[in-house]
Design a protein around this motif. Sequence first.
Motif, PDB file in Angstrom:
ATOM      1  N   HIS A   1       0.849  -1.186   0.000  1.00 52.42           N
ATOM      2  CA  HIS A   1       0.000   0.000   0.000  1.00 52.42           C
ATOM      3  C   HIS A   1       0.881   1.231   0.000  1.00 52.42           C
ATOM      4  O   HIS A   1       2.086   1.158   0.258  1.00 52.42           O
ATOM      5  CB  HIS A   1      -0.905   0.032   1.234  1.00 52.42           C
ATOM      6  CG  HIS A   1      -1.818  -1.136   1.333  1.00 52.42           C
ATOM      7  ND1 HIS A   1      -2.853  -1.356   0.458  1.00 52.42           N
ATOM      8  CD2 HIS A   1      -1.833  -2.182   2.204  1.00 52.42           C
ATOM      9  CE1 HIS A   1      -3.477  -2.479   0.786  1.00 52.42           C
ATOM     10  NE2 HIS A   1      -2.867  -3.008   1.834  1.00 52.42           N
TER      11      HIS A   1
ATOM     12  N   CYS B   1      -4.499   5.650  -0.803  1.00 55.39           N
ATOM     13  CA  CYS B   1      -3.473   4.640  -1.051  1.00 55.39           C
ATOM     14  C   CYS B   1      -2.946   4.825  -2.468  1.00 55.39           C
ATOM     15  O   CYS B   1      -3.716   4.983  -3.414  1.00 55.39           O
ATOM     16  CB  CYS B   1      -4.062   3.247  -0.882  1.00 55.39           C
ATOM     17  SG  CYS B   1      -2.943   1.931  -1.417  1.00 55.39           S
TER      18      CYS B   1
ATOM     19  N   TRP C   1      -0.627   2.762  -4.052  1.00 54.13           N
ATOM     20  CA  TRP C   1      -0.206   1.542  -4.755  1.00 54.13           C
ATOM     21  C   TRP C   1      -1.448   0.759  -5.148  1.00 54.13           C
ATOM     22  O   TRP C   1      -2.258   0.424  -4.275  1.00 54.13           O
ATOM     23  CB  TRP C   1       0.714   0.685  -3.861  1.00 54.13           C
ATOM     24  CG  TRP C   1       2.063   0.516  -4.459  1.00 54.13           C
ATOM     25  CD1 TRP C   1       2.395  -0.334  -5.473  1.00 54.13           C
ATOM     26  CD2 TRP C   1       3.259   1.225  -4.111  1.00 54.13           C
ATOM     27  NE1 TRP C   1       3.730  -0.195  -5.771  1.00 54.13           N
ATOM     28  CE2 TRP C   1       4.284   0.743  -4.958  1.00 54.13           C
ATOM     29  CE3 TRP C   1       3.576   2.204  -3.185  1.00 54.13           C
ATOM     30  CZ2 TRP C   1       5.593   1.207  -4.892  1.00 54.13           C
ATOM     31  CZ3 TRP C   1       4.872   2.682  -3.112  1.00 54.13           C
ATOM     32  CH2 TRP C   1       5.866   2.190  -3.968  1.00 54.13           C
ATOM     33  N   PHE C   2      -1.619   0.464  -6.393  1.00 54.07           N
ATOM     34  CA  PHE C   2      -2.846  -0.208  -6.839  1.00 54.07           C
ATOM     35  C   PHE C   2      -2.891  -1.626  -6.280  1.00 54.07           C
ATOM     36  O   PHE C   2      -2.285  -2.545  -6.802  1.00 54.07           O
ATOM     37  CB  PHE C   2      -2.944  -0.217  -8.361  1.00 54.07           C
ATOM     38  CG  PHE C   2      -4.368  -0.172  -8.830  1.00 54.07           C
ATOM     39  CD1 PHE C   2      -4.864   0.941  -9.489  1.00 54.07           C
ATOM     40  CD2 PHE C   2      -5.235  -1.231  -8.564  1.00 54.07           C
ATOM     41  CE1 PHE C   2      -6.201   0.985  -9.894  1.00 54.07           C
ATOM     42  CE2 PHE C   2      -6.565  -1.188  -8.963  1.00 54.07           C
ATOM     43  CZ  PHE C   2      -7.056  -0.077  -9.628  1.00 54.07           C
ATOM     44  N   CYS C   3      -3.641  -1.783  -5.179  1.00 51.71           N
ATOM     45  CA  CYS C   3      -3.510  -2.972  -4.345  1.00 51.71           C
ATOM     46  C   CYS C   3      -4.687  -3.920  -4.440  1.00 51.71           C
ATOM     47  O   CYS C   3      -4.644  -5.037  -3.948  1.00 51.71           O
ATOM     48  CB  CYS C   3      -3.338  -2.528  -2.902  1.00 51.71           C
ATOM     49  SG  CYS C   3      -4.667  -1.427  -2.373  1.00 51.71           S
TER      50      CYS C   3
ATOM     51  N   HIS D   1      -9.040  -0.383  -4.849  1.00 50.83           N
ATOM     52  CA  HIS D   1      -7.917   0.486  -4.470  1.00 50.83           C
ATOM     53  C   HIS D   1      -8.313   1.962  -4.466  1.00 50.83           C
ATOM     54  O   HIS D   1      -7.931   2.715  -3.571  1.00 50.83           O
ATOM     55  CB  HIS D   1      -6.753   0.237  -5.431  1.00 50.83           C
ATOM     56  CG  HIS D   1      -5.828   1.386  -5.615  1.00 50.83           C
ATOM     57  ND1 HIS D   1      -4.825   1.685  -4.722  1.00 50.83           N
ATOM     58  CD2 HIS D   1      -5.757   2.325  -6.582  1.00 50.83           C
ATOM     59  CE1 HIS D   1      -4.169   2.756  -5.151  1.00 50.83           C
ATOM     60  NE2 HIS D   1      -4.719   3.162  -6.268  1.00 50.83           N
TER      61      HIS D   1
ATOM     62  N   MET E   1      -9.702   3.131  -1.303  1.00 46.91           N
ATOM     63  CA  MET E   1      -8.869   3.059  -0.099  1.00 46.91           C
ATOM     64  C   MET E   1      -8.420   4.475   0.260  1.00 46.91           C
ATOM     65  O   MET E   1      -7.338   4.922  -0.110  1.00 46.91           O
ATOM     66  CB  MET E   1      -7.664   2.127  -0.332  1.00 46.91           C
ATOM     67  CG  MET E   1      -6.884   1.819   0.944  1.00 46.91           C
ATOM     68  SD  MET E   1      -5.739   0.448   0.702  1.00 46.91           S
ATOM     69  CE  MET E   1      -4.837   0.526   2.258  1.00 46.91           C
TER      70      MET E   1
HETATM   71 CU1  CUA Z   1      -3.976  -0.054  -0.807  1.00 53.09          CU
HETATM   72 CU2  CUA Z   1      -4.109   0.706  -2.975  1.00 53.09          CU
END
Ligand code: CUA
Length: 635
Positions: free
Chosen positions: A580, A615, A617-619, A623, A626
């Motif tokens: 993240h 966030c 970072w493409f998690c 995402h 987030m």
């Molecule tokens: Cu956690 Cu994107």
Amino acid sequence: MSKKDVKNTSNDLDKAGLSRRGFLGATAVGSATLMGAATLGGAVMSRESWAEAVSESRAKIHVEPGELDEYYGFWSGGHQGEVRVMGVPSMRELMRIPVFNVDSASGWGLTNESREIMGESAKYLNGDCHHPHISMTDGKYDGKYLFINDKANTRVARIRLDIMKCDKMLTVPSVQAIHGLRLQKVPHTKYVFANAEFVIPHPNDGSNYDLKDKNSYTMFNVIDAEKMEMAFQVIVDGNLDNVDADYTGKYAASTCYNSEDATDLGGMMRNERDWVVVFNIERIEKAVKEGKFSTLAGSDVPVVDGRKGSDFTRYIPVPKNPHGLNTSPDGKYFIAAGKLSPTVSVIQIDKLDELFDGSLEDPRAAVVAEPELGLGPLHTTYDGRGNGYTTLFLDSQIVKWNIAEAIRAYNGEKVNYIKQKLDVHYQPGHTHASLTETSDADGQWLVVLSKFSKDRFLPTGPLHPENDQLIDISGDEMKLVHDGPTYAEPHDCILARRDQIRTKKIWDRNDPFFASTVERAKKDKINLESDNKVIRDGNKVRVYMTSIAPSFGLTEFNVKQGDEVTVTVTNLDQVEDVSHGFVMTNHGVSMEISPQQTSSITFVADKPGMHWYYCSWFCHALHMEMVGRMLVEPA
Ligand code: CUA
Ligand code: RUQ
Ligand code: CA
């Protein structure tokens, strides 16, 4: 033949059921059918190099999608300040490790953890790294650490290879510009050897600007690799350029191009010979242990005087403004490249004992060959089969030559020690063959770091990329197989076998990288793995939250305008690759939190109102969702 035709040819090979190995056997196909491709791209690629590029060697560098490379490459990012991790032979960039720079993605230089590692020098936003080197045990890579210099701000950093993050940074005291850097190879990397390039007055307080004064000098710096603290410093005559160590653990040797103690170009080129200075590490260590050293004002680092006439050093004259210094993997020679001389000087390491005990008087007696290789020799690398490969900056070539034959020629025999000269594009500096600085040198691949790319790539305006070329050296002939554009400026690179590097898949909760943050949380009575809490301490506010894809543990927190806010995020995800990020919009706040990592960042909440954080970072599929909000009450 067009580009398309070339592509079809390899498709046809696939269709014909030729595996990669089969293709390797089908050399005739490579050389006959594809010679016609030589005109591809007009003047850009020579017939010769294209023919080579599509031959056997070319097939070897084609790492299929999903396949892994055989070697890790670690590239210096030069005055961009980072280290780059490459896969070789595909030459794909795998990762960047920020070190002497600020990195917006990972938050290096922004987070509390990274700033603590950078220490005082976190105030510098620039760096200039040249020489990445991996720690060794018994002359072979042990995969533990990678060390790198910062010429710009006189620092040395260590990278932990298990997490591929910088974990220590040291500013070397009392000197300017760390350039050459190498590691003790045997019995293990106890010391990092770091050359300070520039001569300065001591004390450097404006009372003296005379470089010929005896209080003006530079020093050879020896760092304890495990503690990342200064072990000792050695005063030298002249300046210091590049360095390497031997395979007994006893010696290190550095080139000096300014034996003239000059301040300008003309002056620095005046002498026909400068020198290689050899350090007797054993003797210096002993003297330091016995307390036979002094210290300089403002520093408690032991300093010994290694200037001419000292027991600690020997000065071996070599022609003219030497540059690279590279130990051969058989441990027999230090080889210094001549730069302004078309020669390299081969110094026989087992003669150094006699030089130091006095039984050999003339230091030149340690030079056992001085082969003439071409114009502008800068660095030498080795294939482990007795050959050296030296870059010729002015000739834009790499020359393969045989060391034993060069020695015979020096002794008067008529023998042609030059095996091959290959054009590279253009003006090469460093070169590095696989595992060459270890006793494992395997003679498979060689990288040439060309300083100019000129016409090799699509134009990018006045600033051009460098060109890192890959050459197959596994056979009798060097074959150029790949052009690799890179951003400023990989001075040097190294290659390690992939089994020599062992990385963690996710963070260990006890990792020292964020130990001081864990310590702070403890004082705040916070359980980082479960608590989502805001702690107020005067105008300092500490926000603790967890994260698990796709949400933060806190979706809202309140502070007052002017508060100093520290956000600490612990990523509870245990799934490899689910990193993240935490970004507070319009506050210059960004950081990485990889699985099981804790990261923290401090900023001032200087604007009232609502501020979203998200966030980065493409998690997860969610995402974008987030997110959370910081609500800042006006002062
Ligand atoms: Cu956690 Cu994107
Ligand atoms: S040096 S191009 Cu900074 Cu390694 Cu020789
Ligand atoms: Ca000189």
